[in-house]
Design a protein around this motif. Structure first.
Motif, short mmCIF file in Angstrom:
data_model
loop_
_atom_site.label_atom_id
_atom_site.label_comp_id
_atom_site.label_asym_id
_atom_site.label_seq_id
_atom_site.Cartn_x
_atom_site.Cartn_y
_atom_site.Cartn_z
N SER A 141 0.83 -1.19 0.00
CA SER A 141 0.00 0.00 0.00
C SER A 141 0.87 1.25 0.00
O SER A 141 2.06 1.20 0.36
CB SER A 141 -0.91 0.01 1.24
N GLU A 142 0.27 2.37 -0.37
CA GLU A 142 1.02 3.62 -0.34
C GLU A 142 1.48 3.95 1.07
O GLU A 142 2.62 4.41 1.27
CB GLU A 142 0.17 4.77 -0.89
N ALA A 143 0.63 3.69 2.04
CA ALA A 143 1.01 3.97 3.44
C ALA A 143 2.21 3.13 3.85
O ALA A 143 3.14 3.61 4.51
CB ALA A 143 -0.18 3.70 4.36
N ALA A 144 2.19 1.85 3.47
CA ALA A 144 3.31 0.97 3.81
C ALA A 144 4.58 1.44 3.13
O ALA A 144 5.67 1.39 3.72
CB ALA A 144 2.98 -0.47 3.41
N CYS A 145 4.46 1.90 1.88
CA CYS A 145 5.63 2.38 1.15
C CYS A 145 6.20 3.64 1.78
O CYS A 145 7.42 3.83 1.82
CB CYS A 145 5.28 2.63 -0.31
N ARG A 146 5.34 4.50 2.29
CA ARG A 146 5.81 5.70 2.97
C ARG A 146 6.60 5.32 4.23
O ARG A 146 7.64 5.92 4.53
CB ARG A 146 4.64 6.61 3.34
N GLN A 147 6.13 4.32 4.95
CA GLN A 147 6.85 3.85 6.15
C GLN A 147 8.19 3.24 5.76
O GLN A 147 9.21 3.47 6.43
CB GLN A 147 5.99 2.84 6.91
N LEU A 148 8.18 2.43 4.69
CA LEU A 148 9.43 1.84 4.22
C LEU A 148 10.42 2.94 3.82
O LEU A 148 11.62 2.84 4.10
CB LEU A 148 9.16 0.93 3.02
N ALA A 149 9.92 3.98 3.17
CA ALA A 149 10.79 5.08 2.75
C ALA A 149 11.40 5.80 3.93
O ALA A 149 12.58 6.15 3.93
CB ALA A 149 10.00 6.06 1.87
N VAL A 150 10.59 6.03 4.98
CA VAL A 150 11.09 6.71 6.18
C VAL A 150 12.18 5.89 6.84
O VAL A 150 13.24 6.40 7.22
CB VAL A 150 9.93 6.98 7.16
N ARG A 151 11.95 4.58 6.99
CA ARG A 151 12.94 3.71 7.62
C ARG A 151 14.22 3.67 6.81
O ARG A 151 15.33 3.75 7.35
CB ARG A 151 12.38 2.29 7.79
N ALA A 152 14.07 3.53 5.50
CA ALA A 152 15.24 3.46 4.63
C ALA A 152 16.04 4.76 4.68
O ALA A 152 17.27 4.75 4.77
CB ALA A 152 14.82 3.16 3.19
N ARG A 153 15.34 5.88 4.65
CA ARG A 153 16.02 7.18 4.68
C ARG A 153 16.76 7.36 6.00
O ARG A 153 17.87 7.89 6.03
CB ARG A 153 15.00 8.30 4.48
N ARG A 154 16.17 6.91 7.08
CA ARG A 154 16.82 7.02 8.39
C ARG A 154 18.12 6.23 8.41
O ARG A 154 19.16 6.71 8.89
CB ARG A 154 15.87 6.52 9.49
N HIS A 155 18.08 5.00 7.91
CA HIS A 155 19.30 4.17 7.86
C HIS A 155 20.37 4.80 6.98
O HIS A 155 21.55 4.82 7.33
CB HIS A 155 18.97 2.77 7.33
N MET A 156 19.95 5.30 5.83
CA MET A 156 20.91 5.88 4.89
C MET A 156 21.51 7.17 5.44
O MET A 156 22.71 7.41 5.31
CB MET A 156 20.24 6.13 3.54
N ASP A 157 20.67 8.02 6.04
CA ASP A 157 21.17 9.29 6.57
C ASP A 157 22.17 9.07 7.70
O ASP A 157 23.11 9.85 7.86
CB ASP A 157 20.01 10.15 7.08
N ALA A 158 21.96 7.99 8.48
CA ALA A 158 22.85 7.73 9.61
C ALA A 158 24.27 7.43 9.15
O ALA A 158 25.24 7.75 9.85
CB ALA A 158 22.31 6.56 10.44
N GLY A 159 24.41 6.82 7.99
CA GLY A 159 25.76 6.48 7.52
C GLY A 159 26.09 7.07 6.18
O GLY A 159 27.03 6.63 5.52
N ARG A 160 25.30 8.06 5.74
CA ARG A 160 25.47 8.60 4.39
C ARG A 160 26.88 9.12 4.15
O ARG A 160 27.38 9.93 4.94
CB ARG A 160 24.47 9.73 4.14
N PRO A 161 27.51 8.66 3.09
CA PRO A 161 28.86 9.14 2.79
C PRO A 161 28.82 10.60 2.34
O PRO A 161 27.86 11.05 1.73
CB PRO A 161 29.30 8.23 1.63
N ARG A 162 29.86 11.33 2.68
CA ARG A 162 29.99 12.71 2.22
C ARG A 162 31.25 12.81 1.37
O ARG A 162 32.28 12.27 1.71
CB ARG A 162 30.09 13.66 3.42
#
Length: 307
Positions: A141-162
């Motif tokens: 569902s769109e709602a589930a995808c929004r949650q997946l996106a938030v979780r994924a973004r959180r993981h990526m931002d925590a270790g995002r290369p600069r």
């Protein structure tokens, strides 16, 4: 426009989506080919070829990734993505996201996500798909995808290369690095390497590789200055090239065959990490592959004896 023409027009996008989900050139190409077969056999023409094909290549890639992850758990030594020299897909409005998501560091971060999180992140954050399209692609569902996106973004931002924003400065530093490497210039190398620099290689048990890598400016600079002058004396070549959107190089034997690829992570005017890929299974798409063991033996024969 025929189906074939539609597909070929979208092929660069489909490959770029699949590569970022899979981290493998060969698997991405197979996923794109499977997508074409499904499109060719589809009884009806979809309203949007882009939406249909993007959904199919995403679903195929998710299935491939689930089985690939089991194989990667048994992989010998560090696992790195297959190197990509040129991204076939270009979009001026998404150029920064496309470049950042292609780096070895970013692809390794994506490995930490679940297949669904990875697919949603790639479609949303890299290619700016809308959530209705993403929901259709991953079967949630769109709602589930929004949650997946938030979780994924959180993981990526925590270790995002600069990385350095100025491409020209990065290229100039990389040029100085490879010149110092050719000369065996320890001081020149030390000047360019961060204090906690790491050098790690992916040989997959099929090519010479450094056991767990080298860490710290002293260890890395000394190893590089010792090993590579003999390599150049036997006709070895370093071919500077963008690899996964970052400064890097292809190393070749005297016959021009590919030995490995290097990528450099550069920040603060220094090299923070060097990643090499020498597993021959990951180099075939770059051209004829060298016999790395033979090159190593010849290099060792011309190294000066320690005093």
């Amino acid at each position: 426009m025929t189906r074939t023409e539609e597909f070929e027009e979208l092929r660069p996008l489909l490959f770029s989506v699949a590569y970022r989900i899979l981290g493998s050139v060969s698997e991405a190409e197979d996923a794109v080919q499977e997508t074409w077969l499904r499109y060719e056999l589809s009884p009806a023409r979809p309203a949007s070829a882009r939406a249909f094909l993007s959904a199919v290549v995403t679903r195929v890639s998710i299935d491939v990734l689930r089985s690939a992850r089991m194989r990667r758990e048994e992989y010998v030594g560090p696992w790195f993505p297959e190197p990509l020299l040129t991204d076939p897909y270009e979009d001026p409005e998404q150029s920064a996201e496309l470049a950042d998501s292609l780096s070895m560091a970013a692809l390794l971060l994506l490995e930490r996500l679940s297949p669904l999180e990875r697919a949603v992140f790639v479609l949303r954050e890299v290619f700016a798909f809308g959530f209705p399209e993403i929901a259709s692609a991953v079967g949630r569902s769109e709602a589930a995808c929004r949650q997946l996106a938030v979780r994924a973004r959180r993981h990526m931002d925590a270790g995002r290369p600069r990385f350095e924003a100025d491409r020209k400065e990065r290229e100039e530093l990389a040029e100085r690095f490879f010149e110092a490497l050719r000369e065996g210039n320890v001081d020149g190398l030390r000047e360019l390497l961060a204090a906690d620099v790491s050098l790690v290689g992916d040989g997959g048990g099929k090519a010479p590789q450094w056991a767990r890598g080298f860490f710290g400016v002293g260890q890395v600079s000394q190893m590089l200055a010792t090993l590579f002058p003999p390599f150049f004396r036997i006709g070895g070549v370093v071919d500077p090239h963008q690899v996964n959107g970052q400064p890097g190089a292809l190393f070749r034997d005297r016959d021009g065959k590919v030995l490995n690829t290097w990528t450099l992570d550069i920040l603060g005017g220094q090299i923070q990490a060097i990643r090499t890929v020498s597993n021959p299974d990951k180099l075939g798409h770059l051209g004829p592959v060298a016999d790395a063991w033979a090159v190593l033996r010849e290099t060792q024969q011309v190294r000066p004896d320690p005093e």
